[in-house]
Design a protein around this motif. Structure first.
Motif, PDB file in Angstrom:
ATOM      1  N   GLU A   1       0.831  -1.208   0.000  1.00 60.62           N
ATOM      2  CA  GLU A   1       0.000   0.000   0.000  1.00 60.62           C
ATOM      3  C   GLU A   1       0.867   1.260   0.000  1.00 60.62           C
ATOM      4  O   GLU A   1       0.592   2.217  -0.732  1.00 60.62           O
ATOM      5  CB  GLU A   1      -0.917  -0.019   1.218  1.00 60.62           C
ATOM      6  CG  GLU A   1      -1.950   1.067   1.216  1.00 60.62           C
ATOM      7  CD  GLU A   1      -2.955   0.908   2.341  1.00 60.62           C
ATOM      8  OE1 GLU A   1      -3.478   1.943   2.788  1.00 60.62           O
ATOM      9  OE2 GLU A   1      -3.221  -0.226   2.765  1.00 60.62           O
ATOM     10  N   ASP A   2       1.924   1.262   0.788  1.00 61.82           N
ATOM     11  CA  ASP A   2       2.824   2.409   0.845  1.00 61.82           C
ATOM     12  C   ASP A   2       3.538   2.603  -0.494  1.00 61.82           C
ATOM     13  O   ASP A   2       3.695   3.723  -0.981  1.00 61.82           O
ATOM     14  CB  ASP A   2       3.837   2.222   1.972  1.00 61.82           C
ATOM     15  CG  ASP A   2       4.555   3.504   2.323  1.00 61.82           C
ATOM     16  OD1 ASP A   2       3.875   4.541   2.454  1.00 61.82           O
ATOM     17  OD2 ASP A   2       5.788   3.476   2.454  1.00 61.82           O
ATOM     18  N   LEU A   3       3.971   1.501  -1.105  1.00 63.94           N
ATOM     19  CA  LEU A   3       4.637   1.577  -2.406  1.00 63.94           C
ATOM     20  C   LEU A   3       3.678   2.074  -3.486  1.00 63.94           C
ATOM     21  O   LEU A   3       4.055   2.879  -4.336  1.00 63.94           O
ATOM     22  CB  LEU A   3       5.206   0.210  -2.790  1.00 63.94           C
ATOM     23  CG  LEU A   3       6.420  -0.229  -1.982  1.00 63.94           C
ATOM     24  CD1 LEU A   3       6.694  -1.705  -2.198  1.00 63.94           C
ATOM     25  CD2 LEU A   3       7.627   0.604  -2.342  1.00 63.94           C
ATOM     26  N   ILE A   4       2.446   1.621  -3.443  1.00 63.16           N
ATOM     27  CA  ILE A   4       1.445   2.080  -4.405  1.00 63.16           C
ATOM     28  C   ILE A   4       1.239   3.591  -4.256  1.00 63.16           C
ATOM     29  O   ILE A   4       1.171   4.326  -5.240  1.00 63.16           O
ATOM     30  CB  ILE A   4       0.122   1.305  -4.238  1.00 63.16           C
ATOM     31  CG1 ILE A   4       0.306  -0.127  -4.744  1.00 63.16           C
ATOM     32  CG2 ILE A   4      -1.030   2.002  -4.946  1.00 63.16           C
ATOM     33  CD1 ILE A   4      -0.828  -1.073  -4.382  1.00 63.16           C
ATOM     34  N   GLY A   5       1.187   4.061  -3.016  1.00 64.49           N
ATOM     35  CA  GLY A   5       1.045   5.495  -2.774  1.00 64.49           C
ATOM     36  C   GLY A   5       2.218   6.289  -3.318  1.00 64.49           C
ATOM     37  O   GLY A   5       2.041   7.319  -3.970  1.00 64.49           O
ATOM     38  N   ALA A   6       3.433   5.797  -3.053  1.00 64.26           N
ATOM     39  CA  ALA A   6       4.638   6.505  -3.526  1.00 64.26           C
ATOM     40  C   ALA A   6       4.699   6.506  -5.047  1.00 64.26           C
ATOM     41  O   ALA A   6       5.039   7.527  -5.656  1.00 64.26           O
ATOM     42  CB  ALA A   6       5.886   5.848  -2.949  1.00 64.26           C
ATOM     43  N   LEU A   7       4.376   5.397  -5.673  1.00 62.70           N
ATOM     44  CA  LEU A   7       4.434   5.306  -7.127  1.00 62.70           C
ATOM     45  C   LEU A   7       3.327   6.134  -7.789  1.00 62.70           C
ATOM     46  O   LEU A   7       3.532   6.733  -8.838  1.00 62.70           O
ATOM     47  CB  LEU A   7       4.338   3.849  -7.575  1.00 62.70           C
ATOM     48  CG  LEU A   7       5.529   2.969  -7.206  1.00 62.70           C
ATOM     49  CD1 LEU A   7       5.212   1.505  -7.484  1.00 62.70           C
ATOM     50  CD2 LEU A   7       6.783   3.401  -7.933  1.00 62.70           C
ATOM     51  N   SER A   8       2.161   6.185  -7.162  1.00 61.04           N
ATOM     52  CA  SER A   8       1.054   6.919  -7.773  1.00 61.04           C
ATOM     53  C   SER A   8       1.270   8.427  -7.720  1.00 61.04           C
ATOM     54  O   SER A   8       0.632   9.164  -8.467  1.00 61.04           O
ATOM     55  CB  SER A   8      -0.271   6.545  -7.117  1.00 61.04           C
ATOM     56  OG  SER A   8      -0.287   6.957  -5.774  1.00 61.04           O
ATOM     57  N   ARG A   9       2.160   8.897  -6.864  1.00 59.99           N
ATOM     58  CA  ARG A   9       2.481  10.325  -6.826  1.00 59.99           C
ATOM     59  C   ARG A   9       3.307  10.753  -8.032  1.00 59.99           C
ATOM     60  O   ARG A   9       3.451  11.941  -8.294  1.00 59.99           O
ATOM     61  CB  ARG A   9       3.192  10.685  -5.521  1.00 59.99           C
ATOM     62  CG  ARG A   9       2.247  10.709  -4.328  1.00 59.99           C
ATOM     63  CD  ARG A   9       2.884  11.267  -3.086  1.00 59.99           C
ATOM     64  NE  ARG A   9       3.829  10.374  -2.459  1.00 59.99           N
ATOM     65  CZ  ARG A   9       3.508   9.393  -1.618  1.00 59.99           C
ATOM     66  NH1 ARG A   9       2.247   9.165  -1.327  1.00 59.99           N
ATOM     67  NH2 ARG A   9       4.426   8.644  -1.085  1.00 59.99           N
ATOM     68  N   GLN A  10       3.845   9.785  -8.760  1.00 65.52           N
ATOM     69  CA  GLN A  10       4.543  10.096 -10.009  1.00 65.52           C
ATOM     70  C   GLN A  10       3.494  10.184 -11.104  1.00 65.52           C
ATOM     71  O   GLN A  10       2.857   9.195 -11.448  1.00 65.52           O
ATOM     72  CB  GLN A  10       5.563   9.007 -10.358  1.00 65.52           C
ATOM     73  CG  GLN A  10       6.736   8.962  -9.438  1.00 65.52           C
ATOM     74  CD  GLN A  10       7.800   8.021  -9.964  1.00 65.52           C
ATOM     75  OE1 GLN A  10       7.589   7.301 -10.924  1.00 65.52           O
ATOM     76  NE2 GLN A  10       8.944   8.046  -9.344  1.00 65.52           N
ATOM     77  N   THR A  11       3.316  11.368 -11.652  1.00 67.13           N
ATOM     78  CA  THR A  11       2.222  11.583 -12.591  1.00 67.13           C
ATOM     79  C   THR A  11       2.384  10.835 -13.898  1.00 67.13           C
ATOM     80  O   THR A  11       1.421  10.646 -14.626  1.00 67.13           O
ATOM     81  CB  THR A  11       2.066  13.086 -12.892  1.00 67.13           C
ATOM     82  OG1 THR A  11       3.310  13.567 -13.394  1.00 67.13           O
ATOM     83  CG2 THR A  11       1.658  13.845 -11.652  1.00 67.13           C
TER      84      THR A  11
END
Length: 195
Positions: free
Chosen positions: A67-77
């Motif tokens: 979940e944390d990795l998904i959040g970090a990756l999704s911040r990359q537009t």
């Protein structure tokens, strides 16, 4: 049954279609439309990290890490990131990255394992370019269970940076290719303005 696709087996003169059998019950992942629209952006699925510890109580950490990795990756537009609920069915089972990519319609698959021993935690993460079947990055992270958030942040930063680097390398290879066709060059310039 999970379709593993065509495989070359030792001693065989041609490839054969291989399958993996799972226990009876509902299918592990509902079939999805494999033609996912990503708007031309690279796509990735971060799977829950498998718990290799003897203590099943640590299993939730694998979900939290994903979940944390998904959040970090999704911040990359410039990335198309699959939601956590779509990757949850892959928890606690081994899957071929190529099959995960096909089911979820992504190009990259991030998977990993975690082990806890006493108060220590070890994470192993692997980023795979699924179509090519090649690992483009892998690393190990270790620390105290008390510092699990620092481990998550460190892993997420490294994965995001490595993926960004891999994508930049792909873009650079495309830019380096020269053309003698002025119309193709004009379309290239037009496309860059859209990115």
């Amino acid at each position: 049954l999970e379709d593993l696709g065509e495989r070359w087996l030792k001693g065989m003169e041609r490839s054969v279609r291989a399958f993996r059998a799972w226990p009876p019950g509902p299918p592990p992942v509902p079939p999805l439309d494999r033609r996912r629209v990503t708007g031309g952006r690279p796509s990735i699925a971060a799977l829950p990290f498998r718990n290799l510890s003897t203590d099943p109580a640590h299993g939730f950490l694998g979900d939290l890490l994903a979940e944390d990795l998904i959040g970090a990756l999704s911040r990359q537009t410039d990335l198309f990131v699959i939601s956590r609920l779509s990757t949850t069915p892959f928890r606690d089972r081994l899957y071929e990255p190529r099959n995960v990519a096909e089911l979820l319609g992504v190009r990259y698959v991030l998977s990993g394992t975690m082990q806890a021993s006493g108060t220590r935690l070890r994470l192993m993460a692997e980023l795979t370019e699924a179509d090519a079947g090649r690992v483009i990055w892998a690393d190990r992270f270790e620390g105290s269970l008390a510092d699990v958030f620092d481990l998550q942040d460190s892993c997420a930063r490294d994965v995001a940076a490595e993926l960004d680097s891999a994508l930049a390398g792909n873009r650079a290879r495309l830019v380096d290719k020269a053309t003698d066709n002025p119309e193709a060059y004009a379309k290239f310039i037009e496309a860059q303005q859209l990115v």
